[in-house]
Design an enzyme around this catalytic site. Structure first.
Site, short mmCIF file in Angstrom:
data_model
loop_
_atom_site.label_atom_id
_atom_site.label_comp_id
_atom_site.label_asym_id
_atom_site.label_seq_id
_atom_site.Cartn_x
_atom_site.Cartn_y
_atom_site.Cartn_z
N HIS A 326 1.27 -1.02 -0.14
CA HIS A 326 0.04 0.54 -0.62
C HIS A 326 0.27 1.57 -0.35
CE1 HIS A 326 1.46 0.00 4.00
NE2 HIS A 326 -0.25 1.74 4.17
N GLY A 329 6.25 2.49 3.59
CA GLY A 329 5.96 1.62 4.45
C GLY A 329 7.14 2.26 5.52
#
Length: 397
Positions: A326, A329
């Site tokens: 996504h 990080g």
């Protein structure tokens, strides 16, 4: 790279990163998840890092069960992006006015609209089902129903932390609008409530980590959670849609002479649950800090506020349960970032970006995140790059 397989109690842990580089507490969380009796698969993304109960950057597939903490407290958090007809040649030399106009149109931090936004009065916004969506609020957990007014006023607001709104250029000089947000405080309250409810259930008392408490299929508790979960996921998507409409309205006004046109919006959750089928099994797939990357599906993978982001197309890799990372990080906690970096470091690492450069956002400094290029390299078998974006304006919560 392809994945590395690490043995787990119930299922192997498939990792799209070098296991040796994963912090010990996060690795232990992955091993804990692999002990759950309902688990059918665990895929770990290259942006993996420590989270509550389950790591951020993990995809957990279960049969007949779901773990609320493995969704995350910001239910439905995700990204939206849209390509415009504007180019770098249309931009003024000073972008501070554009940032100011965005911040005036879209509340940030704990802010909210003075009155709920009426999407039916917004240019180009499709408000189909809007009244039905809000009518269903009466069916969510009674413990949060008194928050209706605040939830309505927070619709179309950014929030804080790593949420952002960006005005970007791709490698051809085309302008993109991009934003990152979720279900605001109402999603967090629903998540906290249901995590607490799950922890009370008898079948969860022997777990290695009480934060991994699950709801089991065909129970009233599961039915209640699914109802609230899917409503909150819908709230998050509406929230991004409203913000994107407000963002586009700002751009129309600021670039009136150029008459900007907007392509269809790309939108994806990265904290959510989906019902999917693998190897003939109907599973509940939880993505916490991961996007769906089915074959041909578009997604968004952001870096940090001074690097860049990627528009991607999924390759449909079943080993990852059709998923990808996504974002970059975090490689250090917010507190660690505040101790290590100064506002001078922030200024240096966000040079060329019109954004906040004060102590309030030092914890979001690019140096606190993993290199996005390395993260993308590690998931070449999960997604292909469609466009690389670089922000020129960044609004932080």
């Amino acid at each position: 790279m392809s994945y590395t397989e690490v043995p787990g109690a119930q299922v192997p842990i498939r990792m799209w990163t070098d296991p040796a580089t994963v912090e010990g507490v996060a690795m232990q969380q992955l091993r804990n998840v692999a002990t759950l009796p309902w688990i059918k698969g665990l895929a770990v993304m290259p942006d993996v890092h420590f989270g509550k109960g389950a790591t951020v950057g993990s995809v957990i597939a279960m049969r007949g069960a779901v773990c609320p903490a493995a969704v995350g407290v910001d239910i439905g958090c995700g990204m939206s992006a849209v390509k415009t007809s504007l180019t770098a040649n249309d931009l003024p030399g000073d972008l501070s006015r554009l940032r100011s106009q965005i911040e005036q149109a879209i509340p940030v931090g704990r802010g909210m609209h003075e009155d709920p936004v009426d999407p039916r009065r917004m240019h180009g916004f499709r408000a189909t089902g809007w009244d039905d969506f809000w009518a269903r609020f009466d069916g969510v957990a009674e413990a949060v129903r008194f928050r209706h007014e605040r939830a309505a006023k927070q619709m179309g607001s950014l929030g804080s932390g790593n949420h952002f709104i960006e005005f970007c250029l791709d490698e051809t000089g085309a302008v993109w609008l991009m934003l990152h947000s979720g279900s605001r405080n109402i999603g967090k309250e629903l998540a906290d409530y249901h995590i607490g409810q799950a922890q009370k259930l008898s079948h969860n008392q022997g777990l290695v980590d009480r934060d991994l408490a699950v709801f089991i299929a065909d129970t009233p508790q599961m039915a209640a959670y699914r109802n609230d979960l899917f409503w909150a996921q819908e709230y998050a998507r509406h929230n991004r849609d409203v913000m994107m409409a407000l963002f586009q309205d700002v751009v129309r006004k600021e670039f009136r002479k150029a008459r900007p046109v907007f392509e269809p919006v790309i939108s994806c959750h990265h904290n959510y649950v989906a019902e999917e089928t693998y190897e003939g099994m109907d599973l509940l797939v939880t993505r916490k800090g991961a996007i769906r990357a089915g074959s041909g599906e578009y997604g968004i993978i952001p870096g940090s506020m001074g690097t860049g982001s990627y528009i991607v197309r999924g390759l449909g890799n079943p080993a990852s349960f059709n998923s990808a990372s996504h974002g970059a990080g975090r490689k250090m906690s917010r507190n660690a970032a505040k101790k290590r970096f100064s506002t001078r470091d922030l200024e240096e690492q966000t040079r060329g970006v019109e954004c906040r450069k004060d102590s309030g956002v030092v914890d979001e400094i690019p140096g606190a995140y993993k290199p996005i290029e390395k993260v993308m390299e590690q998931q070449r078998d999960l997604v292909e790059v469609v466009a690389k974006l670089k922000q020129v304006v960044c609004v932080k919560g």
